[in-house]
Scaffold this motif. Structure first.
Motif, PDB file in Angstrom:
ATOM      1  N   LEU A 157       3.927   1.479  -2.909  1.00 20.84           N
ATOM      2  CA  LEU A 157       4.169   0.042  -2.977  1.00 20.84           C
ATOM      3  C   LEU A 157       3.526  -0.672  -1.799  1.00 20.84           C
ATOM      4  N   PHE A 158       3.712  -0.143  -0.589  1.00 20.90           N
ATOM      5  CA  PHE A 158       3.142  -0.782   0.598  1.00 20.90           C
ATOM      6  C   PHE A 158       1.609  -0.739   0.562  1.00 20.90           C
ATOM      7  N   ALA A 159       1.049   0.381   0.121  1.00 21.54           N
ATOM      8  CA  ALA A 159      -0.410   0.475  -0.034  1.00 21.54           C
ATOM      9  C   ALA A 159      -0.889  -0.508  -1.109  1.00 21.54           C
ATOM     10  N   GLY A 160      -0.074  -0.700  -2.148  1.00 26.65           N
ATOM     11  CA  GLY A 160      -0.411  -1.640  -3.223  1.00 26.65           C
ATOM     12  C   GLY A 160      -0.448  -3.080  -2.750  1.00 26.65           C
ATOM     13  N   VAL A 161       0.405  -3.425  -1.791  1.00 26.00           N
ATOM     14  CA  VAL A 161       0.388  -4.774  -1.209  1.00 26.00           C
ATOM     15  C   VAL A 161      -0.981  -5.021  -0.569  1.00 26.00           C
ATOM     16  N   ALA A 162      -1.441  -4.057   0.228  1.00 28.56           N
ATOM     17  CA  ALA A 162      -2.744  -4.203   0.899  1.00 28.56           C
ATOM     18  C   ALA A 162      -3.874  -4.288  -0.125  1.00 28.56           C
ATOM     19  N   ARG A 163      -3.822  -3.439  -1.136  1.00 29.85           N
ATOM     20  CA  ARG A 163      -4.858  -3.448  -2.174  1.00 29.85           C
ATOM     21  C   ARG A 163      -4.861  -4.783  -2.904  1.00 29.85           C
ATOM     22  N   TYR A 164      -3.678  -5.316  -3.207  1.00 31.74           N
ATOM     23  CA  TYR A 164      -3.557  -6.604  -3.879  1.00 31.74           C
ATOM     24  C   TYR A 164      -4.224  -7.704  -3.052  1.00 31.74           C
ATOM     25  N   CYS A 165      -4.117  -7.595  -1.733  1.00 35.46           N
ATOM     26  CA  CYS A 165      -4.697  -8.592  -0.822  1.00 35.46           C
ATOM     27  C   CYS A 165      -6.171  -8.329  -0.541  1.00 35.46           C
ATOM     28  N   GLY A 166      -6.718  -7.235  -1.072  1.00 31.76           N
ATOM     29  CA  GLY A 166      -8.118  -6.905  -0.837  1.00 31.76           C
ATOM     30  C   GLY A 166      -8.376  -6.393   0.566  1.00 31.76           C
ATOM     31  N   GLU A 167      -7.360  -5.820   1.188  1.00 29.00           N
ATOM     32  CA  GLU A 167      -7.485  -5.306   2.549  1.00 29.00           C
ATOM     33  C   GLU A 167      -7.281  -3.790   2.552  1.00 29.00           C
ATOM     34  N   SER A 168      -7.813  -3.133   3.558  1.00 31.87           N
ATOM     35  CA  SER A 168      -7.684  -1.676   3.677  1.00 31.87           C
ATOM     36  C   SER A 168      -6.745  -1.330   4.829  1.00 31.87           C
ATOM     37  N   TRP A 169      -5.600  -0.791   4.491  1.00 36.35           N
ATOM     38  CA  TRP A 169      -4.594  -0.374   5.467  1.00 36.35           C
ATOM     39  C   TRP A 169      -4.238   1.084   5.203  1.00 36.35           C
ATOM     40  N   ASN A 170      -4.017   1.835   6.251  1.00 37.32           N
ATOM     41  CA  ASN A 170      -3.448   3.178   6.132  1.00 37.32           C
ATOM     42  C   ASN A 170      -1.934   3.033   6.129  1.00 37.32           C
ATOM     43  N   VAL A 171      -1.279   3.797   5.278  1.00 41.71           N
ATOM     44  CA  VAL A 171       0.184   3.834   5.250  1.00 41.71           C
ATOM     45  C   VAL A 171       0.579   5.278   5.490  1.00 41.71           C
ATOM     46  N   ALA A 172       1.308   5.528   6.568  1.00 47.61           N
ATOM     47  CA  ALA A 172       1.734   6.895   6.904  1.00 47.61           C
ATOM     48  C   ALA A 172       3.240   6.910   7.128  1.00 47.61           C
ATOM     49  N   GLN A 173       3.919   7.830   6.461  1.00 44.24           N
ATOM     50  CA  GLN A 173       5.354   7.970   6.665  1.00 44.24           C
ATOM     51  C   GLN A 173       5.579   8.823   7.908  1.00 44.24           C
ATOM     52  N   THR A 174       6.379   8.312   8.841  1.00 44.21           N
ATOM     53  CA  THR A 174       6.614   9.019  10.100  1.00 44.21           C
ATOM     54  C   THR A 174       8.031   9.582  10.208  1.00 44.21           C
ATOM     55  N   GLU A 175       8.973   9.088   9.422  1.00 52.62           N
ATOM     56  CA  GLU A 175      10.333   9.618   9.361  1.00 52.62           C
ATOM     57  C   GLU A 175      10.780   9.586   7.910  1.00 52.62           C
ATOM     58  N   CYS A 176      11.658  10.545   7.549  1.00 54.44           N
ATOM     59  CA  CYS A 176      12.045  10.661   6.139  1.00 54.44           C
ATOM     60  C   CYS A 176      13.497  11.116   6.003  1.00 54.44           C
ATOM     61  N   ARG A 177      14.208  10.509   5.070  1.00 52.28           N
ATOM     62  CA  ARG A 177      15.581  10.923   4.796  1.00 52.28           C
ATOM     63  C   ARG A 177      15.638  12.333   4.225  1.00 52.28           C
ATOM     64  N   HIS A 178      14.580  12.734   3.513  1.00 45.94           N
ATOM     65  CA  HIS A 178      14.540  14.114   2.987  1.00 45.94           C
ATOM     66  C   HIS A 178      14.501  15.126   4.124  1.00 45.94           C
ATOM     67  N   ARG A 179      14.056  14.701   5.301  1.00 43.49           N
ATOM     68  CA  ARG A 179      13.970  15.591   6.466  1.00 43.49           C
ATOM     69  C   ARG A 179      15.031  15.248   7.520  1.00 43.49           C
ATOM     70  N   GLY A 180      16.120  14.594   7.085  1.00 46.96           N
ATOM     71  CA  GLY A 180      17.260  14.374   7.964  1.00 46.96           C
ATOM     72  C   GLY A 180      17.348  13.031   8.672  1.00 46.96           C
ATOM     73  N   ALA A 181      16.362  12.171   8.544  1.00 47.84           N
ATOM     74  CA  ALA A 181      16.417  10.855   9.185  1.00 47.84           C
ATOM     75  C   ALA A 181      17.422   9.956   8.446  1.00 47.84           C
ATOM     76  N   THR A 182      17.924   8.940   9.124  1.00 48.43           N
ATOM     77  CA  THR A 182      18.853   8.015   8.482  1.00 48.43           C
ATOM     78  C   THR A 182      18.141   6.994   7.598  1.00 48.43           C
ATOM     79  N   ALA A 183      16.836   6.822   7.823  1.00 44.82           N
ATOM     80  CA  ALA A 183      16.023   5.893   7.034  1.00 44.82           C
ATOM     81  C   ALA A 183      14.583   6.428   7.018  1.00 44.82           C
ATOM     82  N   CYS A 184      13.822   5.960   6.057  1.00 46.11           N
ATOM     83  CA  CYS A 184      12.396   6.311   6.015  1.00 46.11           C
ATOM     84  C   CYS A 184      11.629   5.269   6.827  1.00 46.11           C
ATOM     85  N   ARG A 185      10.643   5.728   7.563  1.00 46.21           N
ATOM     86  CA  ARG A 185       9.863   4.845   8.437  1.00 46.21           C
ATOM     87  C   ARG A 185       8.394   5.068   8.119  1.00 46.21           C
TER      88      ARG A 185
END
Length: 191
Positions: A157-185
């Motif tokens: 979804l976040f990558a889709g926002v950039a694509r919709y705007c015609g911009e190139s952004w990298n989206v990297a997940q740095t924290e994950c609830r699947h790996r014990g974090a309280t939120a995904c970052r």
């Protein structure tokens, strides 16, 4: 999907319909799992009488998107969740833009991501739906979410926002609830 105790979240009808349209047009639509998700989406839309662009009625997340996404949540179909997330923004934004009075703007990724919390709140409500928060830094955007939706869906979804705007952004997940974090970052940086 993540459901906590007492989960009673609801999702906007237009969002459910947009998921159905996205799956119908997915490049993965011929795979067995996506076919199952498409059939489930058709059943959900018929069962609840959901119509395109429906912005005022809300439906139980567990009984709509939870049912639709279940076939895609297995490891071999996780790329599909990323793709669906990316295509979802394009499918839903025209409806949400009208409500946010953005229809005549030329959107920029930073601007739309800044509004992501409001967009999420428009489409989801009730106990357990969580939130999306975007923190702006000069060289990046930090996105923190604790919603019931899968991480790869949001990453797409976040990558889709950039694509919709015609911009190139990298989206990297740095924290994950699947790996014990309280939120995904996620960190978003210009390419």
């Amino acid at each position: 999907m993540f459901y906590g105790a007492g989960f009673a979240g609801e999702v906007q009808g237009g969002f459910v319909h947009a998921v159905q349209v996205t799956l119908d047009h997915s490049i993965f639509r011929d795979s067995h799992a996506v076919q199952r998700a498409i059939r489930r989406a058709q059943e959900v839309v018929l069962r609840f009488g959901i119509t395109p662009g429906e912005l005022t009625r809300f439906y139980p997340i567990k009984e709509t998107l939870g049912v639709i996404f279940e076939p895609l949540e297995h490891a071999h179909q996780r790329g599909t969740l990323f793709r669906v997330g990316g295509e979802m923004f394009t499918a839903m934004f025209p409806y949400q833009a009208r409500i946010l009075s953005l229809a005549n703007e030329t959107p920029r990724t930073r601007d739309l991501m800044r509004r992501m919390s409001a967009l999420y709140t428009m489409a989801n409500r009730g106990a357990g739906v969580g939130s999306i928060r975007v923190d702006e830094q000069p060289d990046r955007l930090i996105v923190v979410e604790n919603t019931p939706y899968e991480c790869l869906f949001h990453e797409g979804l976040f990558a889709g926002v950039a694509r919709y705007c015609g911009e190139s952004w990298n989206v990297a997940q740095t924290e994950c609830r699947h790996r014990g974090a309280t939120a995904c970052r996620y960190e978003m940086t210009l390419k």
